[in-house]
Design a protein around this motif. Structure first.
Motif, PDB file in Angstrom:
ATOM      1  N   PRO A  49      97.194 -46.097  51.101  1.00  0.00           N
ATOM      2  CA  PRO A  49      96.139 -46.947  50.280  1.00  0.00           C
ATOM      3  C   PRO A  49      96.868 -47.053  49.040  1.00  0.00           C
ATOM      4  N   ALA A  50      97.814 -47.788  48.694  1.00  0.00           N
ATOM      5  CA  ALA A  50      98.706 -48.177  47.644  1.00  0.00           C
ATOM      6  C   ALA A  50      97.428 -49.575  47.509  1.00  0.00           C
ATOM      7  N   SER A  51      97.078 -50.325  47.624  1.00  0.00           N
ATOM      8  CA  SER A  51      96.275 -51.608  47.740  1.00  0.00           C
ATOM      9  C   SER A  51      95.005 -51.479  47.782  1.00  0.00           C
ATOM     10  N   TRP A  52      94.645 -50.408  48.188  1.00  0.00           N
ATOM     11  CA  TRP A  52      93.374 -50.762  48.648  1.00  0.00           C
ATOM     12  C   TRP A  52      92.412 -50.513  47.679  1.00  0.00           C
ATOM     13  N   PRO A  53      92.182 -49.976  46.587  1.00  0.00           N
ATOM     14  CA  PRO A  53      91.232 -50.178  44.698  1.00  0.00           C
ATOM     15  C   PRO A  53      91.652 -51.315  44.647  1.00  0.00           C
ATOM     16  N   MET A  54      92.652 -51.549  44.548  1.00  0.00           N
ATOM     17  CA  MET A  54      93.062 -53.627  44.016  1.00  0.00           C
ATOM     18  C   MET A  54      91.261 -54.575  44.660  1.00  0.00           C
ATOM     19  N   GLN A  55      92.757 -54.140  46.448  1.00  0.00           N
ATOM     20  CA  GLN A  55      91.588 -55.066  47.296  1.00  0.00           C
ATOM     21  C   GLN A  55      90.144 -55.048  46.713  1.00  0.00           C
ATOM     22  N   ALA A  56      89.627 -53.762  46.951  1.00  0.00           N
ATOM     23  CA  ALA A  56      88.217 -53.614  46.744  1.00  0.00           C
ATOM     24  C   ALA A  56      87.527 -54.023  45.443  1.00  0.00           C
ATOM     25  N   LYS A  57      88.208 -53.717  44.339  1.00  0.00           N
ATOM     26  CA  LYS A  57      87.931 -54.542  43.147  1.00  0.00           C
ATOM     27  C   LYS A  57      88.013 -55.741  43.472  1.00  0.00           C
ATOM     28  N   MET A  58      88.783 -56.557  44.121  1.00  0.00           N
ATOM     29  CA  MET A  58      88.774 -58.218  44.702  1.00  0.00           C
ATOM     30  C   MET A  58      87.293 -58.649  45.514  1.00  0.00           C
ATOM     31  N   GLU A 113      96.727 -62.584  53.188  1.00  0.00           N
ATOM     32  CA  GLU A 113      97.721 -63.330  54.410  1.00  0.00           C
ATOM     33  C   GLU A 113      99.163 -63.123  54.263  1.00  0.00           C
ATOM     34  N   GLU A 114      99.343 -62.895  52.748  1.00  0.00           N
ATOM     35  CA  GLU A 114     100.988 -62.324  51.958  1.00  0.00           C
ATOM     36  C   GLU A 114     101.202 -61.371  52.183  1.00  0.00           C
ATOM     37  N   HIS A 115     100.441 -60.489  51.748  1.00  0.00           N
ATOM     38  CA  HIS A 115     101.172 -59.184  52.126  1.00  0.00           C
ATOM     39  C   HIS A 115     100.731 -58.528  53.179  1.00  0.00           C
ATOM     40  N   LYS A 116     100.813 -59.002  54.959  1.00  0.00           N
ATOM     41  CA  LYS A 116     100.574 -58.076  55.548  1.00  0.00           C
ATOM     42  C   LYS A 116     100.589 -56.986  56.158  1.00  0.00           C
ATOM     43  N   HIS A 117      99.669 -56.067  56.255  1.00  0.00           N
ATOM     44  CA  HIS A 117      99.522 -54.839  56.278  1.00  0.00           C
ATOM     45  C   HIS A 117      99.307 -54.143  55.155  1.00  0.00           C
ATOM     46  N   GLY A 118      98.200 -54.903  54.144  1.00  0.00           N
ATOM     47  CA  GLY A 118      98.186 -54.257  52.712  1.00  0.00           C
ATOM     48  C   GLY A 118      99.254 -53.440  52.119  1.00  0.00           C
ATOM     49  N   LYS A 119     100.494 -54.049  52.234  1.00  0.00           N
ATOM     50  CA  LYS A 119     101.801 -53.390  51.538  1.00  0.00           C
ATOM     51  C   LYS A 119     101.934 -54.041  50.477  1.00  0.00           C
TER      52      LYS A 119
END
Length: 199
Positions: A169-178, A192-198
């Motif tokens: 879940p490392a990127s989930w808060p950042m994606q949610a903010k976007m 698209e650049e970071h497949k699987h949200g990593k």
């Protein structure tokens, strides 16, 4: 041989055979129908329904009692709140915390499909079951997820058991903010650049 009377019998015999077959078919079909008795199953389902309704009422009472106990902490404008208890209480009370307007047309333009507001599944790595887990823990909006820490997200995943250990879940808060801020093109490009949200 009289051909005029023969023509009449050519019509009468098939008509009589058809009528007799129709009557026999009706009688055979009517006698073979059995009524299915579902009363026992209906009784079980009604009992199960009343038990589930009682459980739902008990849970609603617990939520009401929890709302009276938990007092939300004041939020300062300089720092976002990471207090999940306060977020859960405000969501349970029905408070809306969204102050940025959701632009569904921009989201559809970036993704090519209709995006519902506060659909956590748009975040790469979150599916229907994980979204349900977050909603059960009071994180129901993009804003609430964006204000959560990675540790809070991991705690929610840990409640699901071993099968959710593989999720990061490392990127989930950042994606949610976007999502919350309406940065749909940037989010689509990042995903698209970071497949699987990593990260």
């Amino acid at each position: 041989m009289n051909f005029e009377t023969m023509n009449i019998w050519c019509w009468i015999i098939p008509a009589l055979v058809g009528i007799i077959c129709g009557i026999l078919g009706y009688l055979i079909g009517k006698s073979s129908t059995n009524e299915i008795d579902n009363s026992a199953e209906l009784t079980k389902l009604r009992a199960s329904n009343s038990k589930l309704q009682a459980d739902l009422d008990a849970c609603n009472q617990k939520v009401i009692a929890a709302n009276k106990i938990v007092e939300p902490a004041p939020v300062t404008k300089s720092a976002p709140s990471t207090n999940l208890g306060a977020s859960a209480a405000s969501f349970a009370a029905g408070a809306t915390t969204s102050s940025i307007a959701f632009d569904g047309a921009a989201a559809k333009a970036a993704y090519g499909k209709t995006i519902k507001q506060d659909d956590l599944k748009i975040v790469e790595g979150i599916g229907p079951k994980i979204e349900g887990m977050f909603k059960d823990h009071g994180i129901k909006t993009w804003k609430a997820l964006s204000e959560s820490t990675v540790a809070d997200c991991q705690k929610v995943l840990d409640t699901g058991g071993k099968r959710y250990k593989i999720h990061d879940p490392a990127s989930w808060p950042m994606q949610a903010k976007m999502c919350y801020e309406g940065k749909w093109k940037e989010l689509a490009k990042w995903q698209e650049e970071h497949k699987h949200g990593k990260l």
